[in-house]
Structure formats: structure tokens, C-alpha cells
Design a protein around this motif. Sequence first.
Motif, PDB file in Angstrom:
ATOM      1  N   LYS A   6       0.826  -1.320  -0.051  1.00  0.00           N
ATOM      2  CA  LYS A   6       0.134  -0.146   0.087  1.00  0.00           C
ATOM      3  C   LYS A   6       0.829   1.323  -0.105  1.00  0.00           C
ATOM      4  O   LYS A   6       0.336   2.266  -0.153  1.00  0.00           O
ATOM      5  CB  LYS A   6      -0.805   0.057   1.225  1.00  0.00           C
ATOM      6  N   SER A  60      -8.099  -0.919   3.879  1.00  0.00           N
ATOM      7  CA  SER A  60      -8.704  -0.728   2.568  1.00  0.00           C
ATOM      8  C   SER A  60      -7.790  -1.081   1.590  1.00  0.00           C
ATOM      9  O   SER A  60      -6.586  -0.893   1.641  1.00  0.00           O
ATOM     10  CB  SER A  60      -9.248   0.413   2.297  1.00  0.00           C
ATOM     11  N   ASN A  98      -6.338  -0.191  -1.324  1.00  0.00           N
ATOM     12  CA  ASN A  98      -5.953   1.167  -2.209  1.00  0.00           C
ATOM     13  C   ASN A  98      -4.644   1.349  -1.788  1.00  0.00           C
ATOM     14  O   ASN A  98      -4.274   0.975  -0.580  1.00  0.00           O
ATOM     15  CB  ASN A  98      -6.911   2.164  -2.124  1.00  0.00           C
ATOM     16  N   SER A 124     -11.081   4.246  -1.527  1.00  0.00           N
ATOM     17  CA  SER A 124     -11.105   2.756  -1.270  1.00  0.00           C
ATOM     18  C   SER A 124     -11.820   2.036  -2.475  1.00  0.00           C
ATOM     19  O   SER A 124     -12.720   2.664  -3.012  1.00  0.00           O
ATOM     20  CB  SER A 124     -11.726   2.619   0.187  1.00  0.00           C
ATOM     21  N   HIS A 177      -7.121  12.498   2.196  1.00  0.00           N
ATOM     22  CA  HIS A 177      -7.178  10.940   2.172  1.00  0.00           C
ATOM     23  C   HIS A 177      -8.489  10.827   1.269  1.00  0.00           C
ATOM     24  O   HIS A 177      -9.055  11.457   1.194  1.00  0.00           O
ATOM     25  CB  HIS A 177      -7.503  10.537   3.604  1.00  0.00           C
TER      26      HIS A 177
HETATM   27 MG    MG Z   1      -8.033   3.239   3.997  1.00  0.00          MG
END
Ligand code: MG
Length: 339
Positions: free
Chosen positions: A49, A146, A148, A154, A235
Motif C-alpha cells: 500500500k 482498505s 488501495n 477505497s 485522504h
Molecule cells: Mg483506508
Amino acid sequence: MTIIRTTDPSQAARALLRSRLVILPTETVYGLAARADDAGAVARIYATKGRPADHPLIVHVADYSAAVNNTWAHKSTPLADRLAEGFWPGPLTLVLQRGPRSGDDITGGQDTVAIRVPAHPLARNVLQEMDELDPAGAPHGVAAPSANRFGRVSPTTVHHAINELGDLLADGDLALDGGAASWGVESTIIDARGTEPVLLRPGGVTVADLSAIGMVPRSTSSGADPKVPGALASHYAPEARVIAVSHDADLEAVLAGRLLRSLSTQQQGFIALQTISTPPGWVRLASPESSGEYAHCLYAALRAADERGMGLVVAVAPPPDSGLAEAVIDRLQRASATD
Ligand code: MG
Ligand code: TXA
């Protein structure tokens, strides 16, 4: 590398037990899962990630009572018991005092751990099967942020998750296809260590849901709390610049000039409740009928903007209601923050 895609939860359970990574469907969003007691597997989550090492992960478990019995969490609290009884399995994450099985890699070195019992039938099957296949290791925990890249939107379908991370996964890793996530935004996070619930992130379980069982959560000013990195201002963001507009703002005034000022060759996306018509020159990306539907389609709409190479998306927030508006407004604010 082409990631193997399956609909078989047993295959996913076996892969996790072998310390492989699995793209895992949950009812909120797709997660990137690893067995939580394997530091090497968990390290691969962070590497894949691009997530900072001190950002703690949620441990997903099949069963509340086993997970809080001096295992992942140190112990339950009367408050956690009530919340678990009311909302688990479901889109709620509880922060509790950390137990002996939760390593520093999971908790970011904090003395707390975040735990969730997911409701998606395939996720439940995976967790139950891990406990059945390896009873000595039960209750198994699956760490799953998540699926992503850090800071990004996400994924709500297996396809989105594979697009995000597929190239970064390795032989033996799997993607479990559980269809489109039913909620579309992440779980509500509540600190349940004390006697009063403290809301750390709004999500699938709403404030109205909490009041229905007699609870009034206290909200932290989440932006000020570095221990909840999902609360970093910027975010859940696509490549396109997002402008979040309040439901009661003067939309025409906000839009005036934007269209002309931006590159005329680039399309510009518009997201709003169905009752708000598309301003001329803007491309409609989603027309949800309710805040619940807004949550359900928001991330897919932001992804669609990127796929179409849009430079700008204007999203009109839903008015506050007893549904998912709070979670949608929170995610829109973060998607539009630039710091
Ligand atoms: Mg997340
Ligand atoms: O719906 C969800 O919660 C999804 C699905 C896959 O379960 N997961 C998810 O994970 O959204 P992630 O890693 O993207 O977000 C987890 C959030 C982060 O903001 C993290 O800071 C917070 O949970 N968190 C984890 N452990 C924590 C702790 N001990 N104390 C406070 N916040 C914590």
C-alpha cells in the motif's frame, strides 16, 4: 503478474493461513488481508500500500467474545459488549486495549488495537474456515486495511482493488470476488475503552443507529488526532481535484468561473443527489437518491473521473440526515483536502 481471482472462501482461507495476501470483500469496502499474527505477511501489506509503518491496522475476527479474551484485545468492556451486541457482525470497528496477540506491526506501537467482525458472508466464511482449518491458531485475526494505495480512494469492487494493487501482488496471493460492497464507505470507528463511546471515524453505523440503542457518542476532533491516520486531512482522494460543496451553498456562485478557468479540453465531473440537476458543461458522474446510495456510489464515481482523465470533480454533499450523510460529508472533505 496476473492475480488469481476466485469466489471460493476456502481457497482464500488457505492462502491466508499460508501467509499470502488476499484481496478480501467486506460489506464496507474491499480490504487487503493478511494473517495478523505473521509479521512478514503484515509487512507486505504496508509495502504494497505504501502505508507509513506507524498507521495501525484493523484486525478482523470471526467472533467477538473469543477475540477480546486476552487474545487480540486484552479484555472486553461493558461498552464494547453493548456495541458488539448491537452492531456485529457489521460496519463497526472497536478500539480496545491491546491483547498479547496484537503485535506492534498491527497497532503501530500503541497500547490499543482496532477490531471488527465483518458481516460480508464471504469474509465471515474465510474467518470461520481459518479457525476450523487451524484450531490451534484460533481465534485467527486478519489484518486488513482498505485495498488501495495509501491516501487513495477505497475500492468497492474486486475489479477496483485489482486495478489498484494487482501489479504489486505476488505468486500465491489471491483476489476473492464478493461482488460490489454494499455500504461503500468504511466502518465507523469507536473507542470503546471507557464508559462513553468516542467516535473516531464516521461510517456505516450512524449516530442515529447509536442513539437507537441509547448511546450518544462523543466526537474527537479527528483531524487533530495523529493516531487515526484515516483522519489525515487529505485522504480517500482521486487524481482529479475534488471540490466539495455544502448542500446549502450557492452552487452557481461556486461554479462560476471554475468551468472557464480550467482547461477546456478536460471534462469536469459533477456528483450530487438526484434532485440537483447537472449544470451546463459538467459531466454527471452519479445521481444518488439518498445519502446511503451516495455512500454506495461515491468511490466508484471518483474512480470513473480518473478513468476519464478528468481534472476536476465538483461534489455537492447531501444534507445532514439520520443516514450516511455524516460519513459521506467526512469522505468528501478528505477527498477535497489538499494538504
Ligand atoms: Mg483506508
Ligand atoms: O471498513 C473498514 O474499516 C475497512 C474494511 C476493509 O474493514 N478497513 C479500513 O481500514 O478502512 P484502513 O486501514 O483503511 O483504516 C483503518 C483506520 C485507520 O484510520 C487507522 O488509523 C484506524 O483505523 N485505526 C487502526 N487501529 C487503530 C487504533 N488502535 N486506534 C485508533 N485508530 C486505529
